[in-house]
Design a protein around this motif. Structure first.
Motif, PDB file in Angstrom:
ATOM      1  N   ARG A 131      55.153  -3.135 -47.147  1.00 42.01           N
ATOM      2  CA  ARG A 131      55.902  -2.138 -46.422  1.00 42.01           C
ATOM      3  C   ARG A 131      56.252  -2.886 -45.366  1.00 42.01           C
ATOM      4  O   ARG A 131      55.273  -2.815 -44.618  1.00 42.01           O
ATOM      5  CB  ARG A 131      55.074  -0.587 -46.797  1.00 42.01           C
ATOM      6  N   LEU A 170      58.308   8.786 -40.303  1.00 45.26           N
ATOM      7  CA  LEU A 170      57.088   9.272 -39.900  1.00 45.26           C
ATOM      8  C   LEU A 170      56.549  10.172 -38.666  1.00 45.26           C
ATOM      9  O   LEU A 170      58.197   9.458 -38.126  1.00 45.26           O
ATOM     10  CB  LEU A 170      56.398   7.737 -39.558  1.00 45.26           C
ATOM     11  N   GLN A 173      66.476   2.296 -50.560  1.00 47.63           N
ATOM     12  CA  GLN A 173      65.511   2.844 -51.144  1.00 47.63           C
ATOM     13  C   GLN A 173      66.218   4.481 -51.330  1.00 47.63           C
ATOM     14  O   GLN A 173      67.463   4.989 -50.240  1.00 47.63           O
ATOM     15  CB  GLN A 173      64.316   3.210 -50.519  1.00 47.63           C
ATOM     16  N   GLY A 210      57.241  -1.506 -40.955  1.00 53.65           N
ATOM     17  CA  GLY A 210      57.399   0.221 -40.347  1.00 53.65           C
ATOM     18  C   GLY A 210      57.297  -0.533 -38.562  1.00 53.65           C
ATOM     19  O   GLY A 210      57.039  -1.151 -38.599  1.00 53.65           O
ATOM     20  N   ASP A 244      66.328  -2.755 -44.488  1.00 56.53           N
ATOM     21  CA  ASP A 244      66.024  -1.632 -45.586  1.00 56.53           C
ATOM     22  C   ASP A 244      66.739  -2.584 -46.485  1.00 56.53           C
ATOM     23  O   ASP A 244      66.083  -2.575 -47.834  1.00 56.53           O
ATOM     24  CB  ASP A 244      66.069  -0.168 -45.686  1.00 56.53           C
ATOM     25  N   VAL A 278      64.277   6.133 -47.057  1.00 53.48           N
ATOM     26  CA  VAL A 278      63.754   5.891 -46.317  1.00 53.48           C
ATOM     27  C   VAL A 278      62.306   6.563 -45.991  1.00 53.48           C
ATOM     28  O   VAL A 278      62.353   7.784 -44.857  1.00 53.48           O
ATOM     29  CB  VAL A 278      64.250   5.704 -44.863  1.00 53.48           C
ATOM     30  N   PRO A 279      60.984   6.455 -46.438  1.00 55.46           N
ATOM     31  CA  PRO A 279      60.151   7.394 -45.713  1.00 55.46           C
ATOM     32  C   PRO A 279      60.383   7.331 -44.197  1.00 55.46           C
ATOM     33  O   PRO A 279      60.309   6.885 -43.211  1.00 55.46           O
ATOM     34  CB  PRO A 279      58.791   6.550 -46.070  1.00 55.46           C
ATOM     35  N   GLU A 307      60.267   1.377 -43.676  1.00 57.61           N
ATOM     36  CA  GLU A 307      59.682   3.034 -43.031  1.00 57.61           C
ATOM     37  C   GLU A 307      60.395   3.178 -41.792  1.00 57.61           C
ATOM     38  O   GLU A 307      59.874   2.514 -40.867  1.00 57.61           O
ATOM     39  CB  GLU A 307      58.090   3.270 -43.565  1.00 57.61           C
ATOM     40  N   ASP A 365      57.744  12.704 -43.898  1.00 56.79           N
ATOM     41  CA  ASP A 365      57.385  12.455 -44.946  1.00 56.79           C
ATOM     42  C   ASP A 365      55.944  11.987 -45.020  1.00 56.79           C
ATOM     43  O   ASP A 365      55.925  11.582 -45.948  1.00 56.79           O
ATOM     44  CB  ASP A 365      58.179  11.401 -45.704  1.00 56.79           C
ATOM     45  N   GLU A 366      55.456  11.509 -43.632  1.00 55.64           N
ATOM     46  CA  GLU A 366      54.479  11.497 -43.161  1.00 55.64           C
ATOM     47  C   GLU A 366      54.333  11.707 -41.994  1.00 55.64           C
ATOM     48  O   GLU A 366      54.611  11.600 -40.963  1.00 55.64           O
ATOM     49  CB  GLU A 366      53.503  10.116 -43.337  1.00 55.64           C
TER      50      GLU A 366
END
Length: 307
Positions: free
Chosen positions: A69, A173, A167, A71, A93, A170-171, A101, A191-192
């Motif tokens: 991954r 953070l 995706q 980011g 992405d 996309v996560p 991410e 998401d995080e």
């Protein structure tokens, strides 16, 4: 426990150096390669050859890696307009096959703004909230429909909301130490949630705030990933730890208190304490980018014990 490699290229790194570290990250079985998003060095270093742009770097790495991954911790919200950022991240992405991410923060380092003529507004956090609404809103808009937004700081009219990331999601953070606004924003958009350079006790306290904020809006707290970012300095002997600490301008005992430092066994033990506090992912702030032997040691004698 996921271990990710986190770099600070503003302290001095070429793209080729970052590529070498990213490939080592992939070859040694780490979960991800992340980088900061800064344009000016910090502290007593020369920063040569000069800054590299986070998203240009990640675009290159997207084509030269295949598994990890990729980011940012964190992209500065002051650097890019949210519509442009949404396009950039979606494109990278796609280039990575869906491995990106986005860590997005308000931006805090005034010196880099004045150095490169970037506006440094007072209302950075309020702008960040609108940026998150726009970036996620653009990605979530169905193909064939348009996205509009009428905020205090940003207005979008009939955007085609393209391109889309590879995706489905996309996560995103969000991180920080703020007691009220940061948990609220994370509960809504993240998401995080990541807390940087915090003690075990402060980590547990902040995670509890985020979990409570999520539950307050009807979101399951366990939907979020909870993570830490901590400087790493691992050696087989005390002398090796001291040498590696000195190479990044730190003291070994200070790093043991404030980061992940010491023998592999000591570091594994401390990671376990963060895991007990609720962390399931740690970003290892890896400062000496030429010390690939340390990455290999962490992979073989720390990461192997966490699986």
């Amino acid at each position: 426990m996921d271990l990710r490699i986190f770099t600070e290229p503003q302290q001095g790194a070429t793209y080729e150096t970052l590529l070498t570290v990213a490939k080592a990250t992939e070859d040694l079985g780490f979960d991800a390669f992340f980088r900061s998003d800064h344009y000016v060095r910090m502290g007593d270093v020369d920063g040569l050859p000069g800054p590299t742009d986070a998203w240009i770097t990640l675009a290159g790495l997207a084509r030269e890696t295949s598994r990890i991954r990729l980011g940012t911790l964190m992209t500065a919200g002051t650097f890019r307009l949210p519509g442009v950022l949404a396009i950039q991240v979606a494109q990278v992405d796609q280039m990575s096959g869906g491995r990106i991410e986005l860590g997005l923060g308000a931006g805090w380092f005034e010196e880099e703004h004045t150095a490169y003529g970037i506006p440094f507004p007072k209302e950075k956090f309020a702008r960040l909230e609108e940026q998150l609404a726009i970036v996620t809103g653009l990605w979530e808009t169905e193909i064939g429909k348009t996205f509009s937004y009428d905020g205090t700081y940003y207005q979008l009219t009939d955007s085609p909301a393209l391109p889309k990331p590879a995706q489905n999601k996309v996560p995103v953070l969000i991180g920080g130490h703020g007691a009220t606004r940061t948990p609220r924003l994370a509960a809504r958009y993240a998401d995080e949630f990541n807390i940087p350079f915090a003690s075990v006790e402060d980590t547990e306290r902040q995670f509890s705030r985020v979990r409570a904020a999520a539950e307050a809006i009807g979101r399951a707290a366990d939907e979020l990933v909870y993570s830490n970012a901590l400087v790493v300095c691992v050696g087989k002997t005390d002398a090796e730890v001291a040498r590696r600490a000195a190479a990044i301008g730190r003291e070994a005992e200070e790093l043991k208190a404030n980061g992940l430092a010491g023998s592999p066994a000591e570091v594994v033990d401390k990671i376990g304490r963060y895991e007990e506090a609720g962390s399931s992912r740690i970003y290892l702030q890896f400062m000496d980018l030429d010390d690939l032997d340390q990455l290999e040691l962490i992979s073989h004698e720390v990461q192997s014990q966490l699986r």
